[in-house]
Design a protein around this motif. Structure first.
Motif, short mmCIF file in Angstrom:
data_model
loop_
_atom_site.label_atom_id
_atom_site.label_comp_id
_atom_site.label_asym_id
_atom_site.label_seq_id
_atom_site.Cartn_x
_atom_site.Cartn_y
_atom_site.Cartn_z
N HIS A 34 -60.89 7.36 44.34
CA HIS A 34 -61.13 8.79 44.46
C HIS A 34 -62.35 9.06 45.34
O HIS A 34 -62.89 10.17 45.32
N GLY A 35 -62.75 8.08 46.09
CA GLY A 35 -63.88 8.22 47.00
C GLY A 35 -63.53 7.73 48.38
O GLY A 35 -62.62 8.25 49.04
N PHE A 39 -57.61 7.84 51.05
CA PHE A 39 -56.44 7.79 51.93
C PHE A 39 -55.33 6.93 51.34
O PHE A 39 -54.16 7.25 51.45
N PHE A 40 -55.71 5.82 50.72
CA PHE A 40 -54.71 4.92 50.14
C PHE A 40 -54.22 5.39 48.77
O PHE A 40 -53.13 5.05 48.34
N HIS A 41 -55.03 6.14 48.06
CA HIS A 41 -54.70 6.55 46.69
C HIS A 41 -54.02 7.92 46.63
O HIS A 41 -53.31 8.22 45.66
N GLU A 42 -54.18 8.72 47.66
CA GLU A 42 -53.68 10.10 47.64
C GLU A 42 -52.18 10.17 47.36
O GLU A 42 -51.73 11.03 46.60
N ASN A 55 -50.93 3.37 47.81
CA ASN A 55 -51.76 3.04 46.65
C ASN A 55 -51.50 1.62 46.12
O ASN A 55 -52.38 1.00 45.54
N ASP A 56 -50.29 1.11 46.34
CA ASP A 56 -49.96 -0.23 45.85
C ASP A 56 -50.83 -1.31 46.49
O ASP A 56 -50.95 -2.41 45.94
N LYS A 134 -58.86 14.65 45.40
CA LYS A 134 -59.72 13.54 44.98
C LYS A 134 -60.88 14.00 44.10
O LYS A 134 -61.50 13.21 43.43
N GLN A 135 -61.17 15.30 44.09
CA GLN A 135 -62.27 15.84 43.29
C GLN A 135 -61.77 16.27 41.92
O GLN A 135 -60.58 16.45 41.71
N HIS A 136 -62.68 16.48 41.00
CA HIS A 136 -62.43 17.04 39.67
C HIS A 136 -61.51 16.17 38.81
O HIS A 136 -60.84 16.67 37.94
N GLY A 137 -61.47 14.90 39.06
CA GLY A 137 -60.63 14.02 38.26
C GLY A 137 -61.23 13.75 36.88
O GLY A 137 -62.40 14.01 36.63
N GLU A 138 -60.41 13.26 36.00
CA GLU A 138 -60.83 12.84 34.67
C GLU A 138 -59.91 11.73 34.21
O GLU A 138 -58.89 11.46 34.84
N SER A 139 -60.28 11.06 33.15
CA SER A 139 -59.47 9.97 32.57
C SER A 139 -59.17 8.89 33.61
O SER A 139 -58.02 8.66 33.96
#
Length: 170
Positions: A34-35, A39-42, A55-56, A134-139
């Motif tokens: 998330h930082g 690009f890979f996780h989106e 993401n894989d 990518k912002q405001h994530g949790e868990s």
């Protein structure tokens, strides 16, 4: 007796590494995925068609150190690094089964459960995915989730059982 001590030491190293990997995964998820490497996780948050996701590629974050531990541990005559590599690999297998198979249903195994722990994990991950940016994530964890998700899972199971136990009005 010596082989029992060796077995217990190896088991302790594997378990400690496995537990520690939850912290490593949390940090990697929050600060890397998330930082810097969003690009890979989106595509994991904004679903795209197809089986594979960019993401894989993150499996390498865990596979490379595990392989390094196996190789250098074997070169070192079978030292503790083999057991650290095993702990990382076992966590990777747990991640695959819980995250990809159970939560995201990328394979059609483990579809239904009434296990409160697994329902809490699924709920926490669902809350994580409600944020598509990518912002405001949790868990950010996988196996350790906030206790309030257990409470929600218990309530959901209770309601489900009450619905199925009430006589129909037809």
């Amino acid at each position: 007796m010596e082989s029992l001590i060796s077995f217990l030491q190896a088991t302790a190293i594997v378990l400690t590494t496995f537990i520690g990997m939850e912290g490593v995964a949390w940090i990697a998820h929050k600060y890397i995925m998330h930082g810097l490497m969003w690009f890979f996780h989106e595509d994991h948050h904004v679903h795209q068609p197809g089986f594979f996701e960019k993401n894989d590629a993150f499996f390498l974050i865990f596979a490379v150190p595990s392989a390094w531990c196996f190789i250098t541990g074997a070169i070192g005559g079978g030292d503790f690094r083999i057991w650290v590599g095993t702990g990382i690999a076992v966590y990777g297998l747990a991640y695959f089964l819980v995250h990809d198979v159970f939560i995201h249903q990328r394979f059609h195994w483990f579809r239904r459960t009434e296990n409160i722990y697994f329902l809490a994990i699924r709920k926490a991950h669902k809350v994580h995915h409600k944020h598509q940016g990518k912002q405001h994530g949790e868990s950010f964890g996988m196996l350790l989730v906030s206790p309030h998700y257990f409470k929600e899972a218990r309530q959901a199971m209770k309601m489900k059982h009450q619905m199925h136990s009430e006589p129909s009005s037809s």
